[in-house]
Design a protein around this motif. Structure first.
Motif, PDB file in Angstrom:
ATOM      1  N   ARG A 294       0.849  -1.203  -0.201  1.00 42.76           N
ATOM      2  CA  ARG A 294      -0.036  -0.009  -0.178  1.00 42.76           C
ATOM      3  C   ARG A 294       0.896   1.222  -0.090  1.00 42.76           C
ATOM      4  NH1 ARG A 294      -4.826   2.453   1.892  1.00 42.76           N
ATOM      5  NH2 ARG A 294      -4.954   4.229   0.274  1.00 42.76           N
ATOM      6  N   ARG A 295       0.531   2.100  -0.768  1.00 38.78           N
ATOM      7  CA  ARG A 295       1.358   3.366  -0.904  1.00 38.78           C
ATOM      8  C   ARG A 295       0.239   4.589  -0.578  1.00 38.78           C
ATOM      9  NH1 ARG A 295       3.771   5.227  -5.819  1.00 38.78           N
ATOM     10  NH2 ARG A 295       5.572   6.074  -5.006  1.00 38.78           N
ATOM     11  N   THR A 296       0.489   5.109   0.753  1.00 44.07           N
ATOM     12  CA  THR A 296      -0.282   6.283   1.271  1.00 44.07           C
ATOM     13  C   THR A 296       0.498   6.868   2.330  1.00 44.07           C
ATOM     14  OG1 THR A 296      -2.452   6.852   1.719  1.00 44.07           O
ATOM     15  CG2 THR A 296      -1.715   5.287   3.001  1.00 44.07           C
ATOM     16  N   TRP A 297       0.016   8.163   2.759  1.00 48.10           N
ATOM     17  CA  TRP A 297       0.675   8.716   3.693  1.00 48.10           C
ATOM     18  C   TRP A 297       0.021   8.448   5.095  1.00 48.10           C
ATOM     19  CZ3 TRP A 297      -1.002  12.245   6.906  1.00 48.10           C
ATOM     20  CH2 TRP A 297      -0.147  13.148   7.977  1.00 48.10           C
ATOM     21  N   THR A 298       0.812   8.249   6.137  1.00 53.72           N
ATOM     22  CA  THR A 298       0.222   8.277   7.554  1.00 53.72           C
ATOM     23  C   THR A 298       1.638   8.450   8.375  1.00 53.72           C
ATOM     24  OG1 THR A 298      -0.709   7.139   9.164  1.00 53.72           O
ATOM     25  CG2 THR A 298       0.464   5.725   7.660  1.00 53.72           C
ATOM     26  N   ASP A 299       1.231   9.333   9.540  1.00 54.16           N
ATOM     27  CA  ASP A 299       2.401   9.650  10.253  1.00 54.16           C
ATOM     28  C   ASP A 299       2.769   8.909  11.275  1.00 54.16           C
ATOM     29  OD1 ASP A 299       0.131  10.326  11.781  1.00 54.16           O
ATOM     30  OD2 ASP A 299       0.723  12.441  11.907  1.00 54.16           O
ATOM     31  N   ILE A 300       1.835   7.860  11.774  1.00 59.21           N
ATOM     32  CA  ILE A 300       1.950   6.618  12.338  1.00 59.21           C
ATOM     33  C   ILE A 300       1.783   5.468  12.066  1.00 59.21           C
ATOM     34  CG2 ILE A 300       1.491   5.835  14.947  1.00 59.21           C
ATOM     35  CD1 ILE A 300       0.493   8.724  15.467  1.00 59.21           C
ATOM     36  N   ARG A 301       2.942   4.332  12.124  1.00 61.74           N
ATOM     37  CA  ARG A 301       2.589   3.133  11.617  1.00 61.74           C
ATOM     38  C   ARG A 301       3.195   2.163  12.670  1.00 61.74           C
ATOM     39  NH1 ARG A 301       4.063   3.096   5.069  1.00 61.74           N
ATOM     40  NH2 ARG A 301       3.279   5.363   4.791  1.00 61.74           N
ATOM     41  N   TYR A 302       2.404   0.742  12.521  1.00 59.15           N
ATOM     42  CA  TYR A 302       2.992  -0.210  13.496  1.00 59.15           C
ATOM     43  C   TYR A 302       2.965  -1.468  12.380  1.00 59.15           C
ATOM     44  CZ  TYR A 302       3.077  -3.984  16.936  1.00 59.15           C
ATOM     45  OH  TYR A 302       3.578  -4.823  17.794  1.00 59.15           O
ATOM     46  N   ARG A 303       4.240  -2.289  12.885  1.00 55.66           N
ATOM     47  CA  ARG A 303       4.489  -3.332  12.154  1.00 55.66           C
ATOM     48  C   ARG A 303       4.912  -4.640  13.201  1.00 55.66           C
ATOM     49  NH1 ARG A 303       9.568  -4.425  10.768  1.00 55.66           N
ATOM     50  NH2 ARG A 303      11.194  -2.960  10.512  1.00 55.66           N
ATOM     51  N   GLN A 304       4.736  -5.750  12.968  1.00 57.23           N
ATOM     52  CA  GLN A 304       5.325  -6.746  13.967  1.00 57.23           C
ATOM     53  C   GLN A 304       6.153  -7.757  13.328  1.00 57.23           C
ATOM     54  OE1 GLN A 304       2.443  -7.704  17.041  1.00 57.23           O
ATOM     55  NE2 GLN A 304       3.517  -9.852  17.454  1.00 57.23           N
ATOM     56  N   LEU A 328      -0.615   9.359  18.847  1.00 55.50           N
ATOM     57  CA  LEU A 328       0.817   8.606  19.067  1.00 55.50           C
ATOM     58  C   LEU A 328       0.555   7.600  20.466  1.00 55.50           C
ATOM     59  CD1 LEU A 328       3.423   7.320  18.119  1.00 55.50           C
ATOM     60  CD2 LEU A 328       4.278   9.400  19.205  1.00 55.50           C
ATOM     61  N   LEU A 329       0.044   8.364  21.503  1.00 58.09           N
ATOM     62  CA  LEU A 329      -0.364   7.622  22.819  1.00 58.09           C
ATOM     63  C   LEU A 329      -1.455   6.299  22.320  1.00 58.09           C
ATOM     64  CD1 LEU A 329      -0.229   6.966  25.515  1.00 58.09           C
ATOM     65  CD2 LEU A 329      -1.686   8.966  26.069  1.00 58.09           C
ATOM     66  N   ALA A 330      -2.260   6.710  21.716  1.00 58.64           N
ATOM     67  CA  ALA A 330      -3.520   5.706  21.334  1.00 58.64           C
ATOM     68  C   ALA A 330      -2.795   4.620  20.411  1.00 58.64           C
ATOM     69  CB  ALA A 330      -4.615   6.227  20.501  1.00 58.64           C
ATOM     70  N   ALA A 331      -1.928   4.860  19.493  1.00 57.04           N
ATOM     71  CA  ALA A 331      -1.222   3.844  18.963  1.00 57.04           C
ATOM     72  C   ALA A 331      -0.143   3.021  19.749  1.00 57.04           C
ATOM     73  CB  ALA A 331      -0.309   4.310  17.830  1.00 57.04           C
ATOM     74  N   TYR A 332       0.453   3.732  20.748  1.00 59.85           N
ATOM     75  CA  TYR A 332       1.308   3.134  21.663  1.00 59.85           C
ATOM     76  C   TYR A 332       0.586   2.133  22.629  1.00 59.85           C
ATOM     77  CZ  TYR A 332       4.891   2.415  25.189  1.00 59.85           C
ATOM     78  OH  TYR A 332       5.664   1.814  26.165  1.00 59.85           O
ATOM     79  N   THR A 333      -0.622   2.365  22.953  1.00 60.10           N
ATOM     80  CA  THR A 333      -1.513   1.852  23.985  1.00 60.10           C
ATOM     81  C   THR A 333      -1.989   0.589  22.968  1.00 60.10           C
ATOM     82  OG1 THR A 333      -2.387   3.861  24.917  1.00 60.10           O
ATOM     83  CG2 THR A 333      -3.663   1.784  25.099  1.00 60.10           C
ATOM     84  N   GLU A 334      -2.249   0.577  21.741  1.00 62.24           N
ATOM     85  CA  GLU A 334      -2.687  -0.369  20.966  1.00 62.24           C
ATOM     86  C   GLU A 334      -1.451  -1.375  20.769  1.00 62.24           C
ATOM     87  OE1 GLU A 334      -4.395  -3.236  18.491  1.00 62.24           O
ATOM     88  OE2 GLU A 334      -5.438  -1.557  19.745  1.00 62.24           O
ATOM     89  N   ALA A 335      -0.415  -0.848  20.724  1.00 63.42           N
ATOM     90  CA  ALA A 335       0.896  -1.770  20.493  1.00 63.42           C
ATOM     91  C   ALA A 335       1.118  -2.669  21.563  1.00 63.42           C
ATOM     92  CB  ALA A 335       1.852  -0.722  20.362  1.00 63.42           C
ATOM     93  N   LEU A 336       0.683  -2.057  23.078  1.00 69.30           N
ATOM     94  CA  LEU A 336       1.107  -2.742  23.888  1.00 69.30           C
ATOM     95  C   LEU A 336       0.013  -3.842  24.297  1.00 69.30           C
ATOM     96  CD1 LEU A 336       1.736  -0.175  26.651  1.00 69.30           C
ATOM     97  CD2 LEU A 336       3.341  -1.507  25.556  1.00 69.30           C
ATOM     98  N   THR A 337      -1.084  -4.071  23.258  1.00 70.46           N
ATOM     99  CA  THR A 337      -1.842  -5.063  23.542  1.00 70.46           C
ATOM    100  C   THR A 337      -1.265  -6.323  22.558  1.00 70.46           C
ATOM    101  OG1 THR A 337      -3.391  -4.343  21.562  1.00 70.46           O
ATOM    102  CG2 THR A 337      -3.875  -3.478  23.689  1.00 70.46           C
ATOM    103  N   ARG A 338      -0.336  -6.081  21.819  1.00 67.39           N
ATOM    104  CA  ARG A 338       0.261  -7.083  21.138  1.00 67.39           C
ATOM    105  C   ARG A 338       1.303  -7.880  21.778  1.00 67.39           C
ATOM    106  NH1 ARG A 338      -1.161  -5.057  15.606  1.00 67.39           N
ATOM    107  NH2 ARG A 338      -2.959  -3.846  16.052  1.00 67.39           N
TER     108      ARG A 338
END
Length: 569
Positions: A294-304, A328-338
């Motif tokens: 996918r080629r699009t812009w987003t300023d916060i991304r997660y991968r595992q 970014l805090l919401a994304a960090y909180t989501e990342a902690l569920t992984r």
């Protein structure tokens, strides 16, 4: 040697050269040429330098200075290249490789003999990113070579009249060349024009009857519409249709002559909202984990990858607004569920973070209140990192970090830093005491005495010195484009380490002991009390310093400036 740096601004390259030359034992002074020739002359008289270096100049050195002293000019072009817009031409012409030349000042611009030159690759990134990374790496190598040659005394610089040097004059790259024809230009052309002006000067255009400069450009592979039409918004950016696709534009800047009270770079959607209060561009969110290809812009991304999570973020200029901190805090909180054992923050090119968003604050109806809201959002993010005890958190700095952004990195268990990064772990140049739990994390890493020196001297710190002091745990000697992959390799190894469970348990125990000794809430309360007093005091220097920084207006004394007073992001 005693070296005087003469610069139009104490920018990223000037700061890096200051830090790396200081590491080698040279004595450095700095003077800003933006205040005119007389302060430069005064600085030369007072410091009596062995050598003068100009890392970034928009004006010529005084003739009497370069006639009486050896002055080395850092030019962002290969030998023989001349003109004020070298990097702009390199991007516009699609150059695969470019260079930096260190030449001796003389009457004709960029025509002096060459003391050193260094090539560098040109990846498909914005001009400011290129300047802070590949170009700066090459500039530092070339300057250190030139300084060594000058100190040795036996080197004869190469005249540009030599037959091996092909002289090419390139005119100033003006707005007529940057202008986008939305009906005719394809996406590749539009992106090249946007990237060639992403930080300065921007691409002049018109939206809703207002002339604005477009800053930044990223491809979009799904949204489509009539060329030039605004299609959507996301995280403050707007998407605009091209002839054969679309691009995301993160920031806009109104013309100074437009009458806009905030004629500086801001999130694009907020600028447009001021022109069309009823504008309802559809919000098109992007998933935190983008599908492959996918080629699009987003300023916060997660991968595992296995037991390792990677939370990447990239905000223009490294500034983090209230909205960006909260997302970014919401994304960090989501990342902690992984289910991961190691979580990496950052790891991309360019800036890690520079803390609160001064431009958004300056444009707010109540800058004091927005400063307070933004800082609390930043504190919430840093506190979440500090309270993470079930895995190791790594801050991966592919680019520079300053103020609250540097403290965000220090909240992690380990700080990994690209070898060319510069840290500014202080708040002084904005007249602030600071927050982001720095009174806990900074002394914990470097000791109270060193923490006091770093925050009061307010000098840039090289990656090597940061590692020596304990601010950084690992130096990553990678090229800018290779840093993320190298961080991925190292993080995967860390997640597979046999002692990781022991380290996580020890971390949790240490956090619990620290909490019993003095709760994080007390650090936060004490820091915020100092900051509240500064934010809500209309006479506090912060307000004038912030406004001068954002609006690019002259400030401070006309005398030679100490680096702490000359700073710029």
């Amino acid at each position: 040697m005693d070296i005087l740096l003469v610069a139009s601004a104490f920018n990223s390259l000037s700061q890096r050269l200051y830090a790396e030359l200081s590491d080698l034992g040279h004595q450095l002074d700095v003077v800003l040429a933006a205040h005119g020739p007389d302060p430069v002359r005064a600085a030369v008289r007072e410091s009596r330098p062995d050598l003068i270096i100009a890392p970034m100049l928009r004006t010529a050195l005084p003739e009497d200075v370069w006639q009486q002293h050896t002055c080395l000019i850092v030019h962002p072009g290969p030998p023989g290249d001349r003109g004020p817009s070298s990097l702009d031409w390199a991007i516009a012409d699609g150059a695969g490789q470019w260079g930096v030349t260190v030449l001796q000042a003389e009457a004709a611009m960029d025509a002096g003999p060459v003391w050193a030159a260094e090539p560098f690759p040109v990846p498909p990134v914005g001009k400011s990113d290129l300047y802070r990374n590949e170009a700066s790496d090459a500039a530092v190598t070339a300057v250190l070579t030139a300084v060594r040659r000058y100190a040795d005394g036996g080197y004869k610089p190469l005249p540009q009249t030599d037959e091996s040097v092909t002289v090419v004059w390139r005119d100033a790259f003006r707005q007529e060349r940057r202008r986008i024809d939305w009906e005719r230009d394809d996406t590749t052309t539009v992106l090249r024009k946007l990237r060639g002006a992403d930080s300065q000067p921007g691409v002049l255009d018109e939206l809703h009857g207002h002339e604005v400069f477009l800053h930044g450009g990223h491809p979009e592979d799904e949204l489509r519409g009539r060329p030039g039409t605004l299609l959507a918004q996301r995280a403050g950016a707007v998407c605009r249709a091209t002839r054969d696709g679309a691009v995301w534009i993160p920031e806009l800047r109104p013309r100074k002559s437009s009458g806009d009270p905030a004629p500086f770079r801001r999130p694009a959607a907020s600028v447009l909202a001021g022109y069309r209060p009823g504008l309802a561009l559809p919000e098109v969110p992007a998933p935190l984990e983008l599908p492959a290809g996918r080629r699009t812009w987003t300023d916060i991304r997660y991968r595992q990858h296995g037991d390792t999570g990677f939370l990447a973020f990239s905000f223009p200029g490294g500034a983090m607004s209230t909205d960006q901190c909260r997302r970014l805090l919401a994304a960090y909180t989501e990342a902690l569920t992984r289910p991961t054992r190691v979580l990496v923050l950052g790891g991309t090119r360019d800036f890690f973070s520079n803390g609160i968003h001064l431009n958004v604050i300056e444009a707010a109806p109540d800058p004091a209140q927005e400063s307070w809201t933004n800082l609390n959002a930043m504190d919430d993010l840093v506190e979440a990192v500090l309270r993470t005890t079930d895995r190791l958190v790594v801050a991966a700095l592919g680019g520079n970090a300053a103020a609250g952004g540097a403290m965000l990195a220090l909240a992690a268990d380990e700080v990994w830093c690209r070898a060319g990064v510069v840290l500014n772990p202080h708040y002084r140049r904005m007249g602030l005491y600071g927050s982001e739990f720095w009174t806990y994390t900074l002394p914990r890493r470097v000791g109270p005495e060193q923490a006091g020196r770093l925050t009061t001297q307010a000098l840039p710190v090289s990656a090597a010195t940061a590692a020596r002091l304990g601010l950084v745990d690992r130096l990553v000697p990678a090229a800018p484009g290779d840093f993320a992959a190298e961080v991925g390799r190292l993080a995967t190894g860390l997640a597979a380490a046999g002692d990781l469970d022991r380290r996580i348990a020890a971390k949790a125990a240490a956090r619990a002991a620290d909490e019993r000794d003095r709760p994080l809430a007390r650090y936060r309360e004490a820091e915020l009390a100092r900051m509240h007093a500064l934010f809500f005091d209309p006479e506090a220097p912060y307000h004038a310093l912030r406004s001068a920084f954002v609006r690019k207006t002259p400030g401070g004394s006309a005398r030679p400036l100490a680096p702490a007073a000359a700073g710029a992001r």
